[in-house]
Design an enzyme around this catalytic site. Sequence first.
Site, PDB file in Angstrom:
ATOM      1  N   ARG A 186       0.786  -1.222   0.000  1.00  0.00           N
ATOM      2  CA  ARG A 186       0.000   0.000   0.000  1.00  0.00           C
ATOM      3  C   ARG A 186       0.825   1.283   0.000  1.00  0.00           C
ATOM      4  O   ARG A 186       0.330   2.338  -0.334  1.00  0.00           O
ATOM      5  CB  ARG A 186      -0.872   0.007   1.259  1.00  0.00           C
ATOM      6  N   HIS A 206       9.532 -22.646   8.444  1.00  0.00           N
ATOM      7  CA  HIS A 206      10.907 -22.462   7.969  1.00  0.00           C
ATOM      8  C   HIS A 206      11.870 -23.515   8.533  1.00  0.00           C
ATOM      9  O   HIS A 206      12.944 -23.725   7.989  1.00  0.00           O
ATOM     10  CB  HIS A 206      11.395 -21.029   8.213  1.00  0.00           C
ATOM     11  N   LYS A 239      15.563 -25.925   6.829  1.00  0.00           N
ATOM     12  CA  LYS A 239      16.919 -26.019   7.392  1.00  0.00           C
ATOM     13  C   LYS A 239      17.563 -27.324   6.935  1.00  0.00           C
ATOM     14  O   LYS A 239      16.947 -28.387   6.997  1.00  0.00           O
ATOM     15  CB  LYS A 239      16.866 -25.985   8.930  1.00  0.00           C
ATOM     16  N   GLU A 252      16.180 -20.786  23.069  1.00  0.00           N
ATOM     17  CA  GLU A 252      16.517 -19.500  22.455  1.00  0.00           C
ATOM     18  C   GLU A 252      17.053 -18.571  23.527  1.00  0.00           C
ATOM     19  O   GLU A 252      16.522 -18.521  24.638  1.00  0.00           O
ATOM     20  CB  GLU A 252      15.282 -18.887  21.807  1.00  0.00           C
ATOM     21  N   ASP A 284       3.670 -20.483  19.129  1.00  0.00           N
ATOM     22  CA  ASP A 284       4.762 -19.921  18.335  1.00  0.00           C
ATOM     23  C   ASP A 284       5.762 -20.991  17.896  1.00  0.00           C
ATOM     24  O   ASP A 284       6.298 -20.921  16.792  1.00  0.00           O
ATOM     25  CB  ASP A 284       5.471 -18.842  19.176  1.00  0.00           C
ATOM     26  N   HIS A 295       7.259 -25.771  14.531  1.00  0.00           N
ATOM     27  CA  HIS A 295       8.638 -26.251  14.407  1.00  0.00           C
ATOM     28  C   HIS A 295       8.899 -27.544  15.198  1.00  0.00           C
ATOM     29  O   HIS A 295       9.478 -28.501  14.692  1.00  0.00           O
ATOM     30  CB  HIS A 295       9.622 -25.182  14.890  1.00  0.00           C
TER      31      HIS A 295
HETATM   32  C1  BG6 Z   1       9.803 -18.271  14.579  1.00  0.00           C
HETATM   33  C2  BG6 Z   1       9.225 -17.829  15.887  1.00  0.00           C
HETATM   34  O1  BG6 Z   1       8.870 -19.020  13.851  1.00  0.00           O
HETATM   35  O2  BG6 Z   1      10.936 -19.075  14.819  1.00  0.00           O
HETATM   36  C3  BG6 Z   1      10.254 -17.087  16.720  1.00  0.00           C
HETATM   37  O3  BG6 Z   1       8.122 -16.973  15.645  1.00  0.00           O
HETATM   38  C4  BG6 Z   1      11.504 -17.924  16.870  1.00  0.00           C
HETATM   39  O4  BG6 Z   1       9.743 -16.750  17.998  1.00  0.00           O
HETATM   40  C5  BG6 Z   1      11.972 -18.408  15.504  1.00  0.00           C
HETATM   41  O5  BG6 Z   1      12.493 -17.132  17.491  1.00  0.00           O
HETATM   42  C6  BG6 Z   1      13.108 -19.401  15.659  1.00  0.00           C
HETATM   43  O6  BG6 Z   1      13.658 -19.647  14.401  1.00  0.00           O
HETATM   44  P1  BG6 Z   1      15.204 -19.993  14.247  1.00  0.00           P
HETATM   45  O7  BG6 Z   1      15.359 -20.296  12.794  1.00  0.00           O
HETATM   46  O8  BG6 Z   1      15.945 -18.776  14.693  1.00  0.00           O
HETATM   47  O9  BG6 Z   1      15.443 -21.160  15.136  1.00  0.00           O
END
Ligand code: BG6
Length: 519
Positions: A65, A203, A207, A241, A260, A265
């Site tokens: 936009r 994602h 990896k 993390e 999340d 994941h």
């Molecule tokens: C994301 C989450 O999907 O994955 C984040 O929303 C998280 O909170 C991240 O930090 C972790 O991804 P990676 O690739 O850094 O392990």
Amino acid sequence: MSATEYFDDPTVCRLDTQRKMVEPCSIVIFGASGDLTARKLIPALYHLFKEKQLPPAFRIVGFARREKTDASFRAELRTALDQFSRTQPVDDAVWLEFATHIVYCLGDLTDPTAYQKLEERLTAFGNPSLRHNLLFYLAISPSQFGAAVEHLQQAGLLSRRPTNGWQRIVVEKPFGHDLASAHALNAELTRYADENQVFRIDHYLGKETVQNILMFRFSNSVFERLWNRESVDHVQVTVSEKHSVGGRGGYYEEAGAMRDMVQNHILQVLALVAMEPPVSLEAESIRDEKVKLLKSIRALTPVDVARQVVRGQYFAGVMDGQPQPGYRQEPKVRPDSNVETYVAMKLLIDNWRWSGVPFYLRTGKCLPLGASEVRIQFRPTPNVLFAAVCGSKLDPNALTLRLQPNEGISIRFNGKVPGTQVGVRPVRMHFSYDSEFGAYTPEAYERLLLEAVAGDATLFIRRDEVETAWHIVDSIRRGWEGKPLSNREFYAAGTWGPMAAEELLAQSGHVWRDPQPVK
Ligand code: BG6
């Protein structure tokens, strides 16, 4: 070393020679002014271009936009690339050529005429493939998915059965916030697109180390025969993390660690570690097995949740010598929030292979180390000979898949301490990606974008997969309803989580094995 150079090695068995013939196409990014485009999508596409993996004719169309021209959009992306590219410095000659493929289309997602303009822009490229082979990347809020696909269809840009070319939709997480909302989103998308046109991103599947789980399991004869209840005592999946929730408080208050990280994941990693061998390497075969595994996870009642799942939230602590505020003090977080920044659980898989083997999963923010790993702990030896003398000091064998960082695999076994006295202690054998393959580590998004352009859905989440994962997560969240966090569930930032998580394993005589810092 480049991607193509790797495959010159005669010992490499290449599996995808046919597959990567990517056709000319346009990649349309909705939400092109956002963070994801700048941080992940453009750097990934730049590297694919640099590696000559994109088709000879392609366009990247940013749709958003904000008032911008092609030139100002490109200039912004260049600045972002300088900051986020995994290879530095950015190659000017490559960028200049790459940038000629990027254009900007100003438009409001809710305005049908914007899609007409988009259609005209695509047609004006003059190459029928750039008009008909279309990848729509929805880097927008899920609440806007429905409007976007409806308008695309009305503008003649999306069809369930395209007569010319192909059209695909890539969507990001969060895919819903529970089973009902995920179901509704799926229904909205599949009203205008076929399930096989929808590519749901996680994602983690992009990896290298996560993809290697299947290679490791099914291209070796040594390990797979130990991969069952006869030999495995328990499995630990840790995604720790170091960073805090920071500026993402608003989002995190709605998500929490469960939605999340676990819903996507961690359950994906678990599925790959525990699934049965697929009947082939086709996307559907692999996804069938993942769904089957997720469906075999024993459902948790609220009573089970109280026994088998631990929540946690960080309070103020010290990280790397610096004070770290508690979660409740982070911006946009309610001062009495009960949202979990940590979760640990014990799951059981009710199938022939895994019956009775605990799978311990944990993830959290503000932990001492950022690391993701899977540890397969094997059963102890019988209590005779060395075990009889050493007791619990004789460490059971373990295999650790280090997903990140320090990517690799280690095996821990016992060996004699050299010398005239007799002593046994654990030793390790390491495989490290870096020393074996050098520093070529493509970003997850490079692989995922390439697969989406090539139309291979293996690394994307199927509708039933996402819904089954929500079913598991919902049953746990139901157990938490109306229950504020207890004192045992808080942990100081910079520590390995709440005491309750240690107690969870101690009930079965197990202990968490924390990832170790890279030496
Ligand atoms: C994301 C989450 O999907 O994955 C984040 O929303 C998280 O909170 C991240 O930090 C972790 O991804 P990676 O690739 O850094 O392990």
